[in-house]
Scaffold this active site. Structure first.
Site, PDB file in Angstrom:
ATOM      1  CG  HIS A  57      55.478 -26.500   5.598  1.00  0.00           C
ATOM      2  ND1 HIS A  57      56.292 -26.964   4.584  1.00  0.00           N
ATOM      3  CD2 HIS A  57      54.331 -26.092   4.979  1.00  0.00           C
ATOM      4  CE1 HIS A  57      55.680 -26.835   3.426  1.00  0.00           C
ATOM      5  NE2 HIS A  57      54.485 -26.308   3.647  1.00  0.00           N
ATOM      6  CD  GLU A  58      50.830 -25.446   6.801  1.00  0.00           C
ATOM      7  OE1 GLU A  58      50.321 -24.403   6.315  1.00  0.00           O
ATOM      8  OE2 GLU A  58      51.098 -26.450   6.115  1.00  0.00           O
ATOM      9  CG  HIS A  61      52.639 -21.526   3.835  1.00  0.00           C
ATOM     10  ND1 HIS A  61      53.233 -21.355   2.602  1.00  0.00           N
ATOM     11  CD2 HIS A  61      52.524 -22.871   4.015  1.00  0.00           C
ATOM     12  CE1 HIS A  61      53.469 -22.534   2.064  1.00  0.00           C
ATOM     13  NE2 HIS A  61      53.058 -23.471   2.898  1.00  0.00           N
ATOM     14  CG  ASP A 155      52.811 -25.289  -0.004  1.00  0.00           C
ATOM     15  OD1 ASP A 155      51.713 -24.794   0.313  1.00  0.00           O
ATOM     16  OD2 ASP A 155      53.626 -25.724   0.827  1.00  0.00           O
TER      17      ASP A 155
END
Length: 223
Positions: A57-58, A61, A155
């Site tokens: 997930h990170e 980004h 987010d």
């Protein structure tokens, strides 16, 4: 993030683990194996894949941010989630919107992938694997939905600020996002206290403090 140590470097981005994870991971592995009635090894597999999901997930980004010209210092994994630290905040609302939504899109993709694997493993009667994939699908779907809450600096809150920045400017947009984020953090904390969900309470406190700190930082940048 004092007390975080590096466990690897992927795509040139250091990944660090907070020391509290060393205490939390064995506890979580035991809870999962007992709660889902799986052998202990499967509980550990669930924990490792859970935090791998958070790391991916990170990376969603981080890789999008780097691709748009914003250097990434590192990714830190903690007991309440992960954080991708950028050396420079996105200056354009469009960039912030794209970077913010990249993580939840990775989570929903992982949820769908695990759900597909769940169906196949259930058909093959692989009980423990099916339980593991069901858990991972649920967790990634939850990560997707939870991160869409407009609670700055999560987010969803960053998406809200990006949307507002194009209308009222970055400082005022941050003020609005922080105000909304604090209200939602208080509600989250009260719900966590009412339901004895202490992790949710801790997240609420961290979100509240982080929102205030980021607003002060944006004020300083604008000045």
């Amino acid at each position: 993030m004092l007390g975080a140590f590096q466990i690897g470097r992927f795509y040139g981005i250091p990944v660090r683990l907070h020391w509290t994870m060393l205490l939390f991971m064995p506890y979580l592995a035991r809870e999962i194996s007992q709660g889902m009635q799986m052998p202990g090894l499967w509980g550990w597999a669930a924990v490792v894949l859970l935090f791998l999901s958070v790391a991916l997930h990170e990376f969603g980004h981080a890789l999008i941010a780097r691709g748009r010209g914003y250097p990434v210092r590192d990714i830190v994994l903690t007991t309440i989630g992960g954080v991708a630290y950028l050396l420079r905040a996105p200056g354009r609302p469009r960039d912030e919107m794209i970077i913010a939504i990249a993580g939840p899109l990775v989570s929903v993709a992982l949820a769908l992938l695990c759900a597909s694997g769940l169906w196949l493993s259930a058909e093959a009667r692989l009980g423990n694997l099916a339980l593991l994939l069901m858990l991972l699908s649920y967790i990634n779907a939850s990560l997707f939905l939870f991160n869409l809450i407009p609670c700055f600096p999560m987010d969803g809150g960053r998406m809200f600020r990006a949307w507002q920045s194009s209308r009222v400017g970055r400082l005022e947009a941050t003020r609005r996002a922080v105000k909304l984020g604090k209200i939602l953090a208080v509600l989250m904390g009260l719900w966590g206290l009412y339901t004895s969900h202490w992790t949710l309470l801790i997240i609420a406190v961290v979100v509240y403090q982080s929102a205030a700190a980021e607003y002060r930082q944006v004020q300083l940048q604008e000045t």
